[in-house]
Scaffold this active site. Structure first.
Site, PDB file in Angstrom:
ATOM      1  N   SER A 147      32.449 -34.842  -4.698  1.00  0.00           N
ATOM      2  CA  SER A 147      31.216 -34.033  -4.345  1.00  0.00           C
ATOM      3  C   SER A 147      30.094 -34.702  -4.909  1.00  0.00           C
ATOM      4  O   SER A 147      30.000 -34.688  -6.125  1.00  0.00           O
ATOM      5  CB  SER A 147      31.249 -32.499  -4.766  1.00  0.00           C
ATOM      6  OG  SER A 147      32.395 -31.974  -4.179  1.00  0.00           O
ATOM      7  N   GLU A 165      25.244 -33.671  -8.366  1.00  0.00           N
ATOM      8  CA  GLU A 165      26.233 -33.278  -9.293  1.00  0.00           C
ATOM      9  C   GLU A 165      26.558 -34.903 -10.374  1.00  0.00           C
ATOM     10  O   GLU A 165      26.908 -34.929 -11.294  1.00  0.00           O
ATOM     11  CB  GLU A 165      27.610 -33.070  -8.858  1.00  0.00           C
ATOM     12  CG  GLU A 165      28.506 -32.641  -9.729  1.00  0.00           C
ATOM     13  CD  GLU A 165      29.946 -32.326  -9.092  1.00  0.00           C
ATOM     14  OE1 GLU A 165      30.836 -32.088  -9.905  1.00  0.00           O
ATOM     15  OE2 GLU A 165      30.073 -32.504  -7.954  1.00  0.00           O
ATOM     16  N   ARG A 210      30.696 -26.674 -12.988  1.00  0.00           N
ATOM     17  CA  ARG A 210      30.258 -27.887 -12.978  1.00  0.00           C
ATOM     18  C   ARG A 210      29.401 -28.197 -14.167  1.00  0.00           C
ATOM     19  O   ARG A 210      28.531 -29.008 -14.143  1.00  0.00           O
ATOM     20  CB  ARG A 210      29.562 -28.490 -11.704  1.00  0.00           C
ATOM     21  CG  ARG A 210      30.583 -28.112 -10.294  1.00  0.00           C
ATOM     22  CD  ARG A 210      31.385 -29.398 -10.280  1.00  0.00           C
ATOM     23  NE  ARG A 210      32.907 -28.651  -9.629  1.00  0.00           N
ATOM     24  CZ  ARG A 210      33.262 -29.107  -8.747  1.00  0.00           C
ATOM     25  NH1 ARG A 210      32.855 -30.086  -8.003  1.00  0.00           N
ATOM     26  NH2 ARG A 210      34.564 -28.618  -8.341  1.00  0.00           N
TER      27      ARG A 210
HETATM   28  N1  EPU Z   1      32.099 -27.308   5.038  1.00  0.00           N
HETATM   29  C1  EPU Z   1      31.284 -27.848   6.210  1.00  0.00           C
HETATM   30  N2  EPU Z   1      31.333 -28.946   6.283  1.00  0.00           N
HETATM   31  C2  EPU Z   1      31.726 -30.346   5.557  1.00  0.00           C
HETATM   32  C3  EPU Z   1      32.228 -29.602   4.406  1.00  0.00           C
HETATM   33  C4  EPU Z   1      32.257 -28.274   4.085  1.00  0.00           C
HETATM   34  O1  EPU Z   1      30.977 -27.178   7.198  1.00  0.00           O
HETATM   35  O2  EPU Z   1      31.604 -31.119   5.828  1.00  0.00           O
HETATM   36  C5  EPU Z   1      32.024 -25.955   4.831  1.00  0.00           C
HETATM   37  C6  EPU Z   1      33.845 -25.511   5.233  1.00  0.00           C
HETATM   38  O3  EPU Z   1      34.146 -25.217   6.336  1.00  0.00           O
HETATM   39  C7  EPU Z   1      34.048 -24.454   4.154  1.00  0.00           C
HETATM   40  C8  EPU Z   1      32.933 -24.389   3.041  1.00  0.00           C
HETATM   41  O4  EPU Z   1      32.037 -25.500   3.434  1.00  0.00           O
HETATM   42  O5  EPU Z   1      33.414 -23.315   4.987  1.00  0.00           O
HETATM   43  C9  EPU Z   1      33.568 -25.062   1.765  1.00  0.00           C
HETATM   44  O6  EPU Z   1      34.257 -26.392   2.188  1.00  0.00           O
HETATM   45  P1  EPU Z   1      35.321 -26.864   1.190  1.00  0.00           P
HETATM   46  O7  EPU Z   1      36.288 -25.856   1.009  1.00  0.00           O
HETATM   47  O8  EPU Z   1      35.924 -28.219   1.453  1.00  0.00           O
HETATM   48  O9  EPU Z   1      34.942 -26.758  -0.186  1.00  0.00           O
HETATM   49  P2  EPU Z   1      33.385 -27.368  -0.717  1.00  0.00           P
HETATM   50  O10 EPU Z   1      32.617 -26.081  -1.464  1.00  0.00           O
HETATM   51  O11 EPU Z   1      32.834 -28.404   0.267  1.00  0.00           O
HETATM   52  C10 EPU Z   1      34.220 -27.434  -3.365  1.00  0.00           C
HETATM   53  C11 EPU Z   1      34.340 -28.580  -4.440  1.00  0.00           C
HETATM   54  C12 EPU Z   1      35.299 -29.722  -4.419  1.00  0.00           C
HETATM   55  C13 EPU Z   1      36.564 -28.797  -4.080  1.00  0.00           C
HETATM   56  C14 EPU Z   1      36.524 -27.920  -3.291  1.00  0.00           C
HETATM   57  C15 EPU Z   1      37.757 -27.192  -3.396  1.00  0.00           C
HETATM   58  C16 EPU Z   1      31.823 -28.346  -5.284  1.00  0.00           C
HETATM   59  C17 EPU Z   1      30.712 -29.223  -5.387  1.00  0.00           C
HETATM   60  N3  EPU Z   1      32.886 -28.935  -4.434  1.00  0.00           N
HETATM   61  O12 EPU Z   1      33.872 -28.225  -2.111  1.00  0.00           O
HETATM   62  O13 EPU Z   1      35.166 -30.459  -5.417  1.00  0.00           O
HETATM   63  O14 EPU Z   1      37.588 -29.974  -4.126  1.00  0.00           O
HETATM   64  O15 EPU Z   1      35.606 -27.083  -3.542  1.00  0.00           O
HETATM   65  O16 EPU Z   1      37.903 -26.196  -4.351  1.00  0.00           O
HETATM   66  O17 EPU Z   1      31.948 -27.302  -5.723  1.00  0.00           O
HETATM   67  C18 EPU Z   1      34.755 -32.634  -6.129  1.00  0.00           C
HETATM   68  O18 EPU Z   1      33.891 -32.119  -6.999  1.00  0.00           O
HETATM   69  O19 EPU Z   1      34.423 -33.989  -6.137  1.00  0.00           O
HETATM   70  C19 EPU Z   1      35.313 -31.950  -5.201  1.00  0.00           C
HETATM   71  C20 EPU Z   1      35.786 -32.511  -4.284  1.00  0.00           C
END
Ligand code: EPU
Length: 336
Positions: free
Chosen positions: A235, A331, A160
């Protein structure tokens, strides 16, 4: 060039925040941009408006980058080099690539915003970052009006992050992005948990880039709000990286804490999990709140003010600091 007065920016930012632009102009070519920069250097740039939170009216000239067009630079049997102008919609471009069987961007399906801003925050999702396919970025230098070209290595891409959020911040208007994509032997990335399980669920063992794009679209639609219906900027926070020592301490207290190992010394923790643990997930405060299916996403249900959302973000940061001793970094660009 038609400079308009008193335009609402509601339709120009995916958060759907209704602020006024005192003066507003849409730019459709590099030449037009260069002409404009001879007259005006104090400008506020807006493209897809997908990574900003507007908290006030904009008094300086708002320049909407709407330069369209895709050109093929060169290709051989295995790969293709494309240059895409900044105003092209990101997802439409990805869908077009998938339809042409150009591989590399399918995991980045359905990300809001335009092509011209994808390098700024090095958009990434489901195991792929856009830096993996970018070869070059072209930009007009605001000070001189000169068109410059930056090779991918010069963009200093990180998670990012890029030079455009650091040293080069506010210096350039990005006008096009060049990509190298595959035509054969696509490097499929199905490593991200949800992709693999969705494919299995569909009985797909030998996925095409179209299958991956479809699965990513389905996953995103199930978790993330559609900005056309509920204003948001994806995000709102970055996933924080903490020391292993800090992580191990937290793990004792929260045995289920999810994590990604960055290095021997560093661990990334999902901000969404931290926010959910703090009780904010799905919380609604009048016209704004935290999305019910993904706590990383703050939402505008219609008439929220940018400042209200920013205050909520700060409250979340404060709570996460107190509970986990972690600094959550925002972000989204806050326009104060
Ligand atoms: N999780 C929770 N609660 C929530 C959300 C997530 O417990 O409300 C836990 C999930 O269970 C999982 C972990 O967090 O264990 C990761 O969740 P997820 O796979 O949804 O990905 P993320 O880390 O929350 C990142 C990116 C997203 C991208 C996804 C998939 C960042 C800041 N965000 O989210 O990016 O789509 O991975 O690769 O790195 C964006 O930038 O707008 C965006 C949506």
């Amino acid at each position: 060039m038609n400079i308009q007065e008193n335009i609402s920016l509601k339709e120009y930012n995916t958060f759907g925040i209704d602020v006024n632009a005192k003066r507003f102009v849409s730019i459709t070519s590099v030449y037009q941009l260069q002409q404009l920069l001879k007259e005006e250097k104090n400008i506020f740039l807006i493209s897809g408006g997908s990574n900003m939170l507007l908290t006030k009216d904009i008094e300086i000239l708002v320049v909407h980058i709407d330069i369209k067009g895709i050109s093929i630079d060169r290709e051989n049997q295995d790969s293709i080099h494309l240059t895409v102008n900044a105003g092209e919609n990101w997802h439409e471009f990805v869908l077009w690539c998938v339809s042409q069987n150009y591989g590399g961007l399918e995991n980045l399906s359905l990300i809001p915003g335009n092509v011209g801003t994808c390098p700024i925050q090095n958009i990434g999702a489901y195991g792929v970052e856009v830096k993996d396919t970018i070869t070059k970025v072209e930009a007009v230098e605001i000070e001189t009006g000169k068109l410059v070209s930056l090779a991918a290595e010069e963009c200093q891409f990180g998670y990012r992050n890029s030079i455009f959020k650091n040293k080069a911040k506010g210096k350039y208007v990005l006008t096009s992005v060049s990509f190298q994509l595959t035509k054969n032997n696509h490097k499929l990335n199905t490593s991200y948990g949800a992709i693999a399980s969705e494919l299995t669920l569909k009985g797909i063992t030998n996925p095409t880039i179209k299958d991956i794009s479809n699965v990513v679209i389905a996953i995103r639609q199930s978790k993330l709000p559609d900005p056309k219906k509920i204003g948001n900027s994806g995000s709102f926070f970055k996933n924080p990286v903490i020391s292993r020592e800090h992580f191990e301490k937290l793990q004792k207290k929260y045995p289920n804490i999810p994590s990604y190992v960055i290095s021997d010394a560093e661990i990334k923790v999902p901000a969404g999990w931290l926010i959910e643990q703090s009780g904010f997930k799905g919380k609604r405060f009048g016209a704004y709140g935290v999305h019910e299916k993904q706590a990383l996403v703050l939402v505008n249900y219609g008439s929220a003010k940018g400042n209200e959302i920013y205050e909520l973000a700060q409250k979340i940061q404060y709570t996460i600091k107190n509970t986990f001793d972690i600094d959550l970094e925002i972000e989204v660009n806050i326009i104060k």
